[in-house]
Enzyme design. Structure first.
Site, PDB file in Angstrom:
ATOM      1  N   ARG A 132       0.859  -1.182   0.000  1.00 22.83           N
ATOM      2  CA  ARG A 132       0.000   0.000   0.000  1.00 22.83           C
ATOM      3  C   ARG A 132       0.897   1.235   0.000  1.00 22.83           C
ATOM      4  O   ARG A 132       2.110   1.133   0.121  1.00 22.83           O
ATOM      5  CB  ARG A 132      -0.962  -0.029   1.194  1.00 22.83           C
ATOM      6  CG  ARG A 132      -0.283  -0.558   2.445  1.00 22.83           C
ATOM      7  CD  ARG A 132      -0.660   0.109   3.684  1.00 22.83           C
ATOM      8  NE  ARG A 132      -0.499   1.534   3.612  1.00 22.83           N
ATOM      9  CZ  ARG A 132       0.665   2.159   3.752  1.00 22.83           C
ATOM     10  NH1 ARG A 132       1.802   1.507   3.925  1.00 22.83           N
ATOM     11  NH2 ARG A 132       0.724   3.472   3.706  1.00 22.83           N
TER      12      ARG A 132
ATOM     13  N   ALA B 273       1.229   5.204  -2.016  1.00 22.16           N
ATOM     14  CA  ALA B 273       1.252   5.608  -3.428  1.00 22.16           C
ATOM     15  C   ALA B 273       2.472   5.093  -4.198  1.00 22.16           C
ATOM     16  O   ALA B 273       2.348   4.473  -5.260  1.00 22.16           O
ATOM     17  CB  ALA B 273       1.181   7.134  -3.504  1.00 22.16           C
TER      18      ALA B 273
ATOM     19  N   ARG C 118      -6.730  -0.143  -7.479  1.00 20.74           N
ATOM     20  CA  ARG C 118      -7.047   0.886  -6.480  1.00 20.74           C
ATOM     21  C   ARG C 118      -7.128   2.225  -7.229  1.00 20.74           C
ATOM     22  O   ARG C 118      -6.236   2.543  -8.006  1.00 20.74           O
ATOM     23  CB  ARG C 118      -5.982   0.939  -5.363  1.00 20.74           C
ATOM     24  CG  ARG C 118      -6.080  -0.261  -4.411  1.00 20.74           C
ATOM     25  CD  ARG C 118      -5.333  -0.017  -3.123  1.00 20.74           C
ATOM     26  NE  ARG C 118      -6.039   0.859  -2.218  1.00 20.74           N
ATOM     27  CZ  ARG C 118      -5.480   1.366  -1.111  1.00 20.74           C
ATOM     28  NH1 ARG C 118      -4.234   1.093  -0.806  1.00 20.74           N
ATOM     29  NH2 ARG C 118      -6.165   2.170  -0.320  1.00 20.74           N
TER      30      ARG C 118
ATOM     31  N   GLN D 261      -2.856   2.518   9.704  1.00 16.83           N
ATOM     32  CA  GLN D 261      -1.504   2.552   9.124  1.00 16.83           C
ATOM     33  C   GLN D 261      -0.503   3.225  10.065  1.00 16.83           C
ATOM     34  O   GLN D 261       0.666   2.850  10.115  1.00 16.83           O
ATOM     35  CB  GLN D 261      -1.507   3.325   7.793  1.00 16.83           C
ATOM     36  CG  GLN D 261      -2.128   2.590   6.629  1.00 16.83           C
ATOM     37  CD  GLN D 261      -3.610   2.888   6.481  1.00 16.83           C
ATOM     38  OE1 GLN D 261      -4.277   3.250   7.445  1.00 16.83           O
ATOM     39  NE2 GLN D 261      -4.129   2.721   5.289  1.00 16.83           N
TER      40      GLN D 261
ATOM     41  N   ASP E 119      -1.599  10.873  -2.130  1.00 21.76           N
ATOM     42  CA  ASP E 119      -1.885   9.794  -3.083  1.00 21.76           C
ATOM     43  C   ASP E 119      -2.106  10.351  -4.480  1.00 21.76           C
ATOM     44  O   ASP E 119      -1.859   9.668  -5.476  1.00 21.76           O
ATOM     45  CB  ASP E 119      -3.097   8.991  -2.615  1.00 21.76           C
ATOM     46  CG  ASP E 119      -2.760   8.278  -1.318  1.00 21.76           C
ATOM     47  OD1 ASP E 119      -2.899   8.898  -0.244  1.00 21.76           O
ATOM     48  OD2 ASP E 119      -2.290   7.127  -1.379  1.00 21.76           O
TER      49      ASP E 119
ATOM     50  N   ASN F  25      -5.255  12.700   0.176  1.00 17.28           N
ATOM     51  CA  ASN F  25      -4.448  11.847   1.055  1.00 17.28           C
ATOM     52  C   ASN F  25      -5.398  11.090   1.986  1.00 17.28           C
ATOM     53  O   ASN F  25      -6.619  11.264   1.937  1.00 17.28           O
ATOM     54  CB  ASN F  25      -3.440  12.699   1.852  1.00 17.28           C
ATOM     55  CG  ASN F  25      -2.382  11.848   2.521  1.00 17.28           C
ATOM     56  OD1 ASN F  25      -1.775  11.000   1.879  1.00 17.28           O
ATOM     57  ND2 ASN F  25      -2.163  12.043   3.809  1.00 17.28           N
ATOM     58  N   LYS F  26      -4.830  10.254   2.824  1.00 15.80           N
ATOM     59  CA  LYS F  26      -5.625   9.385   3.704  1.00 15.80           C
ATOM     60  C   LYS F  26      -6.709  10.176   4.435  1.00 15.80           C
ATOM     61  O   LYS F  26      -6.475  11.300   4.884  1.00 15.80           O
ATOM     62  CB  LYS F  26      -4.674   8.706   4.692  1.00 15.80           C
ATOM     63  CG  LYS F  26      -5.300   7.709   5.627  1.00 15.80           C
ATOM     64  CD  LYS F  26      -6.142   6.655   4.938  1.00 15.80           C
ATOM     65  CE  LYS F  26      -5.369   5.823   3.952  1.00 15.80           C
ATOM     66  NZ  LYS F  26      -6.249   4.963   3.113  1.00 15.80           N
TER      67      LYS F  26
HETATM   68  O1  MRU Z   1      -4.691   3.206   1.806  1.00 15.42           O
HETATM   69  P1  MRU Z   1      -3.200   3.369   1.790  1.00 15.42           P
HETATM   70  O2  MRU Z   1      -2.520   2.902   3.012  1.00 15.42           O
HETATM   71  O3  MRU Z   1      -2.580   2.829   0.529  1.00 15.42           O
HETATM   72  O4  MRU Z   1      -3.098   4.928   1.736  1.00 15.42           O
HETATM   73  C1  MRU Z   1      -2.023   5.551   1.244  1.00 15.42           C
HETATM   74  C2  MRU Z   1      -1.293   6.185   2.307  1.00 15.42           C
HETATM   75  O5  MRU Z   1      -0.472   5.540   2.909  1.00 15.42           O
HETATM   76  C3  MRU Z   1      -1.527   7.536   2.679  1.00 15.42           C
HETATM   77  O6  MRU Z   1      -2.592   8.186   2.164  1.00 15.42           O
HETATM   78  C4  MRU Z   1      -0.228   8.274   2.673  1.00 15.42           C
HETATM   79  O7  MRU Z   1      -0.343   9.307   3.545  1.00 15.42           O
HETATM   80  C5  MRU Z   1       0.178   8.763   1.323  1.00 15.42           C
HETATM   81  S1  MRU Z   1       0.768   7.528   0.300  1.00 15.42           S
HETATM   82  C6  MRU Z   1       2.382   7.930   0.213  1.00 15.42           C
END
Ligand code: MRU
Length: 371
Positions: free
Chosen positions: A54, A56, A94, A207, A248, A258-259
């Site tokens: 997981r 980006a 995804r 995470q 992302d 982002n998350k």
């Molecule tokens: O759902 P995920 O764990 O793949 O989400 C991505 C992330 O880890 C975050 O959004 C992160 O802050 C940015 S990805 C480098």
């Protein structure tokens, strides 16, 4: 990144089984360190979709190697068709992280230009390796640019630890090495600057709790886990000097996906005059989308909210249900932070304001021609 003192990348060619690709299955962390060997494109799709990998940068690198897995045993006349099918499967696995589509498109565009038809499989493999190497190199450069920001804060604080809040895992585990949000932190540590990281647990997948806290611990970085709701309180009480998160997908106009929960941290940081930085390699930029409203936001299963898993008293990983039977849950995985709340984007080419003019000036070679 080091695990028990040994350097690992998050993805690498399997030296025991030629043609396979190794990943760290992140679903088992931090309790077990499990390496999985991907043998075919479907393995790569499952690994991305079900979050064995997981983040980006890492899903981009996995997609690159997934393209190779799709054709590694193909006959000459099958290669193009298999690449086309793999591109569709991988891109759909995804939706939000731009790096995924970017890696697939790079392979489809670059390979025919750089190798003769007969060397195509080798060309796909080499390009996938280049994508992974570049991801690590760009994160290292992000670290150097972010270091300047942390150094300035450290000087103002006369060497007192710089308190950095981060959300989710934009660390080594989300990339091939170093991480984006964590690279400046590692660079600061290497420069002898005292840093302390507030780690948002990042519900529902956790995470932060499962990955970022563990990763920082492995690297000997002082860190404290907090619930997602704690950041605002810490900011109001002078306990956060800066925020660094990953991304992302970032539009070329400076809007950041982002998350889920990132937007709320940006609002709280803005209200408390705390700098809010986003660290990303250029592979995360979307050069087509102008508005945050057009960013595809992944929705995952509500089960990720209604259940939780961790190590049980027997030492085994257990999943338990948190809610009454029939409880409805909706699980948006990402949110959008407007450019006006962002102090700057830390990229491999340097720090840039979150607006179209500044981004286009730093990346003139990436701008799409007006059609
Ligand atoms: O759902 P995920 O764990 O793949 O989400 C991505 C992330 O880890 C975050 O959004 C992160 O802050 C940015 S990805 C480098």
């Amino acid at each position: 990144m080091r695990i028990n003192g040994k350097h690992f990348r998050t993805i690498w060619p399997d030296s025991d089984h030629k043609g396979n690709i190794c990943i760290i299955d992140q679903r088992h962390l931090p309790h077990h360190f499990v390496i999985e060997s991907l043998t075919c494109v479907n393995d790569a799709v499952t690994a991305i979709k079900d979050m064995h990998v997981r983040g980006a940068g890492l899903i981009g690198a996995t997609a690159g190697f997934g393209m190779y897995l799709a054709v590694k045993d193909a006959l000459d006349h099958e290669i193009d068709k298999k690449l086309e099918q793999a591109a569709i499967l991988l891109t759909k696995s995804r939706p939000t992280a731009r790096n995924l589509g970017w890696a697939v498109e790079r392979i489809l565009e670059e390979v025919p230009k750089k190798v003769p038809e007969k060397d195509k499989i080798e060309g796909v493999y080499t390009t996938a390796c280049e994508i992974a190497d570049e991801d690590a190199a760009f994160c290292k450069q992000i670290g150097n640019h972010g270091l300047a920001i942390i150094t300035a804060i450290s000087k103002k604080k006369k060497g007192e630890p710089v308190n950095i809040l981060t959300h989710c895992n934009a660390g080594w585990l989300a990339f091939v090495d170093y991480g984006s949000a964590t690279a400046p932190i590692y660079a600061a540590r290497d420069a002898g600057i005292a840093v302390h990281v507030w780690v948002d647990e990042t519900r529902p997948w956790n995470q932060g709790a499962k990955l970022t806290a563990w990763e920082l611990q492995q690297e000997g970085i002082d860190n404290t886990l907090i619930t997602d709701n704690t950041g605002g309180h810490l900011m109001q009480n002078g306990m956060v000097d800066m925020v660094i998160v990953g991304s992302d997908r970032t539009t070329h106009t400076g809007v950041v996906a982002n998350k889920i929960g990132t937007y709320l941290k940006a609002l709280a940081a803005h209200d408390n005059n705390i700098p809010f930085f986003v660290a990303l390699p250029s592979s995360t930029f979307d050069w087509e989308i102008d508005s945050g409203a057009d960013i595809p936001i992944e929705q995952r299963s509500g089960d990720e909210i209604t259940t939780i898993s961790g190590r049980g008293t027997t030492g085994k990983i257990e999943t338990i249900c948190l809610v009454a039977p029939g409880t409805q849950a909706i699980n948006f995985s990402f949110d959008v932070t407007p450019a006006r709340l962002i102090s700057g984007l830390i990229t491999e080419r340097g720090l840039v304001d979150a607006n179209q003019e500044a981004i286009h000036t730093l990346f003139p070679d990436k701008i799409l021609p007006i059609s």
